[in-house]
Design a protein around this motif. Structure first.
Motif, PDB file in Angstrom:
ATOM      1  N   HIS A 117       0.823  -1.247  -0.100  1.00 33.78           N
ATOM      2  CA  HIS A 117       0.073   0.177   0.063  1.00 33.78           C
ATOM      3  C   HIS A 117       0.947   1.437  -0.129  1.00 33.78           C
ATOM      4  CE1 HIS A 117       0.659  -1.335   3.999  1.00 33.78           C
ATOM      5  NE2 HIS A 117       0.852  -0.305   4.350  1.00 33.78           N
ATOM      6  N   ILE A 118       2.060   1.006   0.616  1.00 31.05           N
ATOM      7  CA  ILE A 118       2.812   2.301   0.458  1.00 31.05           C
ATOM      8  C   ILE A 118       3.448   2.561  -0.836  1.00 31.05           C
ATOM      9  CG2 ILE A 118       5.126   3.079   1.419  1.00 31.05           C
ATOM     10  CD1 ILE A 118       3.136   2.863   3.641  1.00 31.05           C
ATOM     11  N   SER A 119       3.962   1.503  -1.515  1.00 32.13           N
ATOM     12  CA  SER A 119       4.170   1.826  -2.967  1.00 32.13           C
ATOM     13  C   SER A 119       3.153   2.241  -3.844  1.00 32.13           C
ATOM     14  CB  SER A 119       4.710   0.590  -3.502  1.00 32.13           C
ATOM     15  OG  SER A 119       6.116   0.003  -2.888  1.00 32.13           O
ATOM     16  N   MET A 120       2.077   1.917  -3.707  1.00 32.96           N
ATOM     17  CA  MET A 120       0.835   2.331  -4.560  1.00 32.96           C
ATOM     18  C   MET A 120       0.415   3.734  -4.247  1.00 32.96           C
ATOM     19  SD  MET A 120      -1.918  -0.737  -4.379  1.00 32.96           S
ATOM     20  CE  MET A 120      -2.491  -0.509  -2.774  1.00 32.96           C
ATOM     21  N   ARG A 121       0.714   4.151  -2.904  1.00 35.99           N
ATOM     22  CA  ARG A 121       0.440   5.396  -2.691  1.00 35.99           C
ATOM     23  C   ARG A 121       1.515   6.515  -3.321  1.00 35.99           C
ATOM     24  NH1 ARG A 121       1.680   9.812   1.056  1.00 35.99           N
ATOM     25  NH2 ARG A 121      -0.164  11.020   1.714  1.00 35.99           N
ATOM     26  N   THR A 122       2.718   5.922  -3.557  1.00 35.79           N
ATOM     27  CA  THR A 122       3.809   6.622  -4.048  1.00 35.79           C
ATOM     28  C   THR A 122       3.295   6.624  -5.478  1.00 35.79           C
ATOM     29  OG1 THR A 122       5.592   5.957  -2.381  1.00 35.79           O
ATOM     30  CG2 THR A 122       6.138   6.672  -4.492  1.00 35.79           C
ATOM     31  N   MET A 123       2.696   5.586  -6.236  1.00 33.78           N
ATOM     32  CA  MET A 123       2.545   5.562  -7.848  1.00 33.78           C
ATOM     33  C   MET A 123       1.420   6.642  -7.836  1.00 33.78           C
ATOM     34  SD  MET A 123       2.884   1.926  -9.208  1.00 33.78           S
ATOM     35  CE  MET A 123       2.078   1.045  -7.436  1.00 33.78           C
ATOM     36  N   MET A 124       0.578   6.642  -6.790  1.00 31.71           N
ATOM     37  CA  MET A 124      -0.547   7.610  -7.058  1.00 31.71           C
ATOM     38  C   MET A 124      -0.391   9.140  -6.910  1.00 31.71           C
ATOM     39  SD  MET A 124      -3.868   5.349  -5.600  1.00 31.71           S
ATOM     40  CE  MET A 124      -5.189   6.491  -6.215  1.00 31.71           C
ATOM     41  N   MET A 125       0.680   9.187  -6.405  1.00 30.94           N
ATOM     42  CA  MET A 125       1.501  10.548  -6.139  1.00 30.94           C
ATOM     43  C   MET A 125       2.129  11.120  -7.470  1.00 30.94           C
ATOM     44  SD  MET A 125       2.520  10.464  -2.305  1.00 30.94           S
ATOM     45  CE  MET A 125       3.130  12.284  -2.365  1.00 30.94           C
ATOM     46  N   SER A 126       2.678  10.025  -8.106  1.00 28.11           N
ATOM     47  CA  SER A 126       3.425  10.345  -9.638  1.00 28.11           C
ATOM     48  C   SER A 126       2.696   9.842 -10.628  1.00 28.11           C
ATOM     49  CB  SER A 126       4.618   9.836  -9.242  1.00 28.11           C
ATOM     50  OG  SER A 126       4.647   8.431  -8.944  1.00 28.11           O
ATOM     51  N   SER A 127       2.982   8.688 -11.222  1.00 31.12           N
ATOM     52  CA  SER A 127       2.629   8.199 -12.361  1.00 31.12           C
ATOM     53  C   SER A 127       0.977   7.764 -12.472  1.00 31.12           C
ATOM     54  CB  SER A 127       3.424   6.630 -12.888  1.00 31.12           C
ATOM     55  OG  SER A 127       3.253   5.893 -11.732  1.00 31.12           O
ATOM     56  N   LEU A 128       0.469   7.586 -11.196  1.00 33.19           N
ATOM     57  CA  LEU A 128      -1.033   7.305 -11.509  1.00 33.19           C
ATOM     58  C   LEU A 128      -1.758   8.243 -10.778  1.00 33.19           C
ATOM     59  CD1 LEU A 128      -1.079   3.419 -10.624  1.00 33.19           C
ATOM     60  CD2 LEU A 128      -1.365   4.455 -12.690  1.00 33.19           C
ATOM     61  N   LYS A 129      -1.289   9.654 -10.749  1.00 37.55           N
ATOM     62  CA  LYS A 129      -1.943  10.783 -10.030  1.00 37.55           C
ATOM     63  C   LYS A 129      -3.364  10.963 -10.455  1.00 37.55           C
ATOM     64  CE  LYS A 129       0.637  14.287 -12.543  1.00 37.55           C
ATOM     65  NZ  LYS A 129       1.493  15.376 -12.272  1.00 37.55           N
ATOM     66  N   GLY A 130      -3.498  10.465 -11.710  1.00 36.51           N
ATOM     67  CA  GLY A 130      -4.723  10.917 -12.574  1.00 36.51           C
ATOM     68  C   GLY A 130      -5.803   9.783 -12.196  1.00 36.51           C
TER      69      GLY A 130
END
Length: 208
Positions: free
Chosen positions: A107-120
């Motif tokens: 979940h930590i990695s996912m949050r990082t992705m949603m702040m960058s490449s998956l922010k949309g």
């Protein structure tokens, strides 16, 4: 819609998933099998803020559920696909469907992705850290002691039965319009199972 966690959650673990009949990765559960209750840790953007949440199957009761499984590559095409589905959340709600992403990262990695490449991406993404959820749907891949999910899209009906699966390769993706068309067809054809795999007609992998 989802209950927030006040502290950093422990790795997710689905509860009461269908029995793993094969004991091997990649064995798909039969179409029309019912997937029972689960509660998993995920990341969800609400009011512009990313939060760790418990994503529970009961939240989707009476609705179709679209599960989008992420692989470990996260290509530009995959990002485009996820953002496309996110942009059509309201349209899916109108046909009685919800969208949920699935990732074997923490979940930590996912949050990082949603702040960058998956922010949309605005729909919830659940952490399948132990791989059991992906294994239950037959999309878990294991190589050299490491596992991850194959890119796939699964549709569960209002009773939690799997009525569709599309497996993708690096050159294919699903499109929201096609998925909504399929859901409407299934809604009017109870018990009609439609399965698309790489190499077949791949209705969901062509632009509407």
């Amino acid at each position: 819609m989802f209950s927030s966690l006040n502290s950093s959650p422990s790795p997710s673990s689905p509860s009461l998933l269908p029995e793993d009949r094969s004991r091997r990765p990649g064995k798909s559960m039969p179409m029309m099998d019912t997937f029972t209750d689960f509660s998993m840790v995920g990341v969800y953007k609400t009011k512009g803020e990313l939060k760790f949440v418990h994503v529970k199957s009961e939240k989707f009761a009476g609705r179709f559920t679209i599960l989008i499984f992420m692989d470990d590559k996260l290509s530009d095409m995959e990002i485009e696909e996820w953002e496309d589905f996110s942009n059509h959340i309201k349209d899916f709600k109108q046909v009685g469907a919800s969208v949920v992403g699935v990732c074997t990262d923490s979940h930590i990695s996912m949050r990082t992705m949603m702040m960058s490449s998956l922010k949309g991406v605005s729909f919830p993404i659940i952490s399948d850290r132990d791989g059991d959820f992906s294994r239950a749907f037959g999309v878990l891949k294991v190589k050299n002691g490491k596992f991850g999910a194959a890119r796939a899209l699964v549709i569960l009906d209002r009773e939690g039965r799997m009525v569709h699966m599309t497996l993708h390769n690096e050159n294919t993706r699903s499109y929201p319009g096609k998925v909504m068309e399929l859901i409407k067809k299934v809604q009017f054809a109870a018990g009609n199972v439609i399965e698309t795999r790489v190499g077949d007609s791949a209705d969901l992998r062509s632009k509407p």
